[in-house]
Design an enzyme around this catalytic site. Structure first.
Site, mmCIF file in Angstrom:
data_model
loop_
_atom_site.group_PDB
_atom_site.id
_atom_site.type_symbol
_atom_site.label_atom_id
_atom_site.label_comp_id
_atom_site.label_asym_id
_atom_site.label_seq_id
_atom_site.Cartn_x
_atom_site.Cartn_y
_atom_site.Cartn_z
ATOM 1 N N MET A 1 6.380 2.152 3.192
ATOM 2 C CA MET A 1 5.167 1.606 3.820
ATOM 3 C C MET A 1 4.680 2.537 4.914
ATOM 4 O O MET A 1 5.347 2.715 5.935
ATOM 5 C CB MET A 1 5.433 0.218 4.412
ATOM 6 C CG MET A 1 5.540 -0.887 3.385
ATOM 7 S SD MET A 1 5.690 -2.500 4.159
ATOM 8 C CE MET A 1 7.436 -2.535 4.552
ATOM 9 N N GLN B 1 9.949 9.358 0.600
ATOM 10 C CA GLN B 1 8.882 9.263 -0.399
ATOM 11 C C GLN B 1 7.781 10.283 -0.127
ATOM 12 O O GLN B 1 7.263 10.381 0.993
ATOM 13 C CB GLN B 1 8.247 7.877 -0.471
ATOM 14 C CG GLN B 1 7.383 7.793 -1.746
ATOM 15 C CD GLN B 1 6.409 6.664 -1.769
ATOM 16 O OE1 GLN B 1 5.667 6.450 -0.815
ATOM 17 N NE2 GLN B 1 6.390 5.925 -2.878
ATOM 18 N N CYS C 1 0.117 4.544 -5.152
ATOM 19 C CA CYS C 1 -0.795 4.187 -4.055
ATOM 20 C C CYS C 1 -2.246 4.271 -4.511
ATOM 21 O O CYS C 1 -2.699 5.323 -4.966
ATOM 22 C CB CYS C 1 -0.581 5.101 -2.849
ATOM 23 S SG CYS C 1 -1.639 4.652 -1.467
ATOM 24 N N ASP D 1 5.665 -9.032 -4.876
ATOM 25 C CA ASP D 1 5.901 -10.464 -4.638
ATOM 26 C C ASP D 1 7.378 -10.844 -4.645
ATOM 27 O O ASP D 1 7.740 -11.870 -5.205
ATOM 28 C CB ASP D 1 5.204 -11.320 -5.705
ATOM 29 C CG ASP D 1 3.733 -11.525 -5.408
ATOM 30 O OD1 ASP D 1 3.323 -11.269 -4.265
ATOM 31 O OD2 ASP D 1 3.010 -11.938 -6.325
HETATM 32 N N1 FMN Z 1 3.545 2.140 -1.499
HETATM 33 C C1 FMN Z 1 3.972 3.415 -1.633
HETATM 34 O O1 FMN Z 1 4.415 3.804 -2.723
HETATM 35 N N2 FMN Z 1 3.944 4.282 -0.563
HETATM 36 C C2 FMN Z 1 3.487 3.891 0.671
HETATM 37 O O2 FMN Z 1 3.509 4.689 1.613
HETATM 38 C C3 FMN Z 1 3.002 2.562 0.829
HETATM 39 N N3 FMN Z 1 2.524 2.119 2.027
HETATM 40 C C4 FMN Z 1 2.261 0.786 2.201
HETATM 41 C C5 FMN Z 1 1.923 0.308 3.481
HETATM 42 C C6 FMN Z 1 1.740 -1.043 3.703
HETATM 43 C C7 FMN Z 1 1.420 -1.527 5.090
HETATM 44 C C8 FMN Z 1 1.876 -1.962 2.613
HETATM 45 C C9 FMN Z 1 1.705 -3.442 2.823
HETATM 46 C C10 FMN Z 1 2.183 -1.487 1.349
HETATM 47 C C11 FMN Z 1 2.385 -0.117 1.119
HETATM 48 N N4 FMN Z 1 2.749 0.367 -0.148
HETATM 49 C C12 FMN Z 1 3.091 1.689 -0.296
HETATM 50 C C13 FMN Z 1 2.940 -0.556 -1.296
HETATM 51 C C14 FMN Z 1 4.311 -1.219 -1.215
HETATM 52 O O3 FMN Z 1 5.368 -0.271 -1.229
HETATM 53 C C15 FMN Z 1 4.512 -2.199 -2.377
HETATM 54 O O4 FMN Z 1 4.463 -1.499 -3.597
HETATM 55 C C16 FMN Z 1 3.454 -3.304 -2.412
HETATM 56 O O5 FMN Z 1 3.158 -3.784 -1.112
HETATM 57 C C17 FMN Z 1 3.922 -4.468 -3.292
HETATM 58 O O6 FMN Z 1 5.107 -5.056 -2.789
HETATM 59 P P1 FMN Z 1 5.081 -6.493 -2.060
HETATM 60 O O7 FMN Z 1 4.450 -7.452 -2.999
HETATM 61 O O8 FMN Z 1 6.511 -6.798 -1.734
HETATM 62 O O9 FMN Z 1 4.237 -6.323 -0.814
#
Ligand code: FMN
Length: 344
Positions: free
Chosen positions: A13, A94, A123, A230
């Protein structure tokens, strides 16, 4: 190399996945932690140093403001930081990249300190996709394969670390399968699938329909498959992984709000936000976390209806944060940090 199986991990993140968040996730029971996406060109040209005060390893860049020779009083900024003890064999770096040579150059600077390198192919944000990185790589599989092959060949054997990729699902199972078959043939050892398509918004429910197929294709090739999207807690991640045949799970948003989601029911489960926030501020101060970054994450962790939420969003210094959250025992260190930043 690193083993991804049976693990529930902290997702990469940007902003929210800096060092103190990762340390907290590990403390509460995350098995591995992904760092925030870092662009290959951002790491290339940095200098690796050990911060004598915190014990952390920092990759720093002198701010040259475009000048060939940076002025003698030029500031250095920390591009990436890790804790070599607490994150030992637990940290996955990453990378954002769209070029095999740059990916390998960047990886060499970091590979000796981490358990694995993950390529971001998920992303959807324009800053990532406009450079051909992130989810754009899902549409240029030749390029993604070339990047993974270059890392597998040039980095994995020399440093004995894992090389992995994080993808999203495509519109149809057939398209996803074709892509995943190519990726698992590159020699990577792990794959994370975010169970949403690229156009899907974060609030839309994750789609589990393709998950078992992706996991099966990974397993045929001997590769670990983590599921993402999720997942609300470690217990839920283990349950969902078992239900859909994945090897483990990755948590982002739930861990951003409350990293004690990595505590299992047997550990006592989720902790109240006040306790978690106090731990977070202590860790952020201990590792000199950038103030703007700490403030950003606190705004996610403190519920909007609480008076402390307003105090956090108005805070301009670590002292303000400690006052607003009622953490007097952290004030002394907070003052030191604020002075380092030129406040106070
Ligand atoms: N995904 C990446 O692959 N690289 C990132 O740097 C990245 N930054 C994120 C920053 C934020 C604040 C959030 C909320 C998500 C980010 N994501 C990034 C996506 C998350 O890694 C993840 O794939 C996505 O939020 C779905 O998971 P969740 O449903 O548990 O939130």
């Amino acid at each position: 190399g690193v083993d991804y199986r049976g693990k529930v991990v902290l997702a990469p993140m940007v902003r929210s996945g800096e060092l103190p968040s990762r340390l907290l996730a590990l403390k509460y029971g995350a098995d591995l932690v992904w760092g925030p996406e870092t662009i290959d060109r951002a790491i290339i040209g940095t200098t690796r140093t050990v911060n004598q005060q915190t014990g952390c390893i920092e990759w720093c860049r002198v701010q040259s403001h475009g000048l060939k020779e940076p002025p003698p009083d030029a500031k250095t900024s920390v591009i990436y930081a890790m804790d070599p003890v607490k994150e030992d064999k637990k940290l996955i770096f990453q990378m954002g990249t769209a070029d095999p040579d740059l990916a390998v150059q960047a990886a060499r600077l970091i590979a000796g300190d981490v358990a694995g390198i993950d390529v971001n192919a998920g992303c959807p944000k324009p800053f990532s996709t406009s450079g051909g990185m992130g989810a754009a790589l899902l549409r240029t599989p030749d390029k993604l394969v070339a990047i993974l092959e270059a890392l597998v060949k040039n980095i994995a054997p020399e440093y004995n670390i894992g090389i992995s990729v994080k993808i999203r699902i495509l519109e149809t199972a057939a398209e996803t399968e074709t892509l995943v078959r190519r990726l698992v043939a590159t020699g990577i050892t792990g794959l994370t699938v975010h169970c949403r398509t690229t156009p899907m918004r974060p609030r839309e429910r994750a789609i589990r329909g393709q998950l078992r197929m992706v996991a099966d294709v990974c397993h045929e090739a001997g590769i670990a498959c983590l599921m993402n999207g999720d997942v609300g807690s470690k217990d839920e991640g283990l349950r969902l992984a078992a239900e859909f045949g994945a090897d483990g799970a990755m948590i982002a948003t739930a861990a951003e709000t409350n990293p004690s989601c990595f505590r299992t029911a047997a550990d006592g489960g989720l902790l109240p936000w006040r306790e978690v926030v106090a731990e977070y501020v202590a860790m952020a101060i201990a590792v000199n976390n950038k103030f703007g970054n700490t403030k950003y994450l606190l705004a996610q962790m403190v519920p909007g209806k609480e008076a402390a939420h307003k105090a956090v969003t108005k805070a301009r210094s670590y002292v303000d944060v400690c006052d607003g959250l009622g953490l007097p025992h952290l004030l002394d260190r907070a003052r030191v940090l604020d002075e380092l930043r030129g406040l106070g």
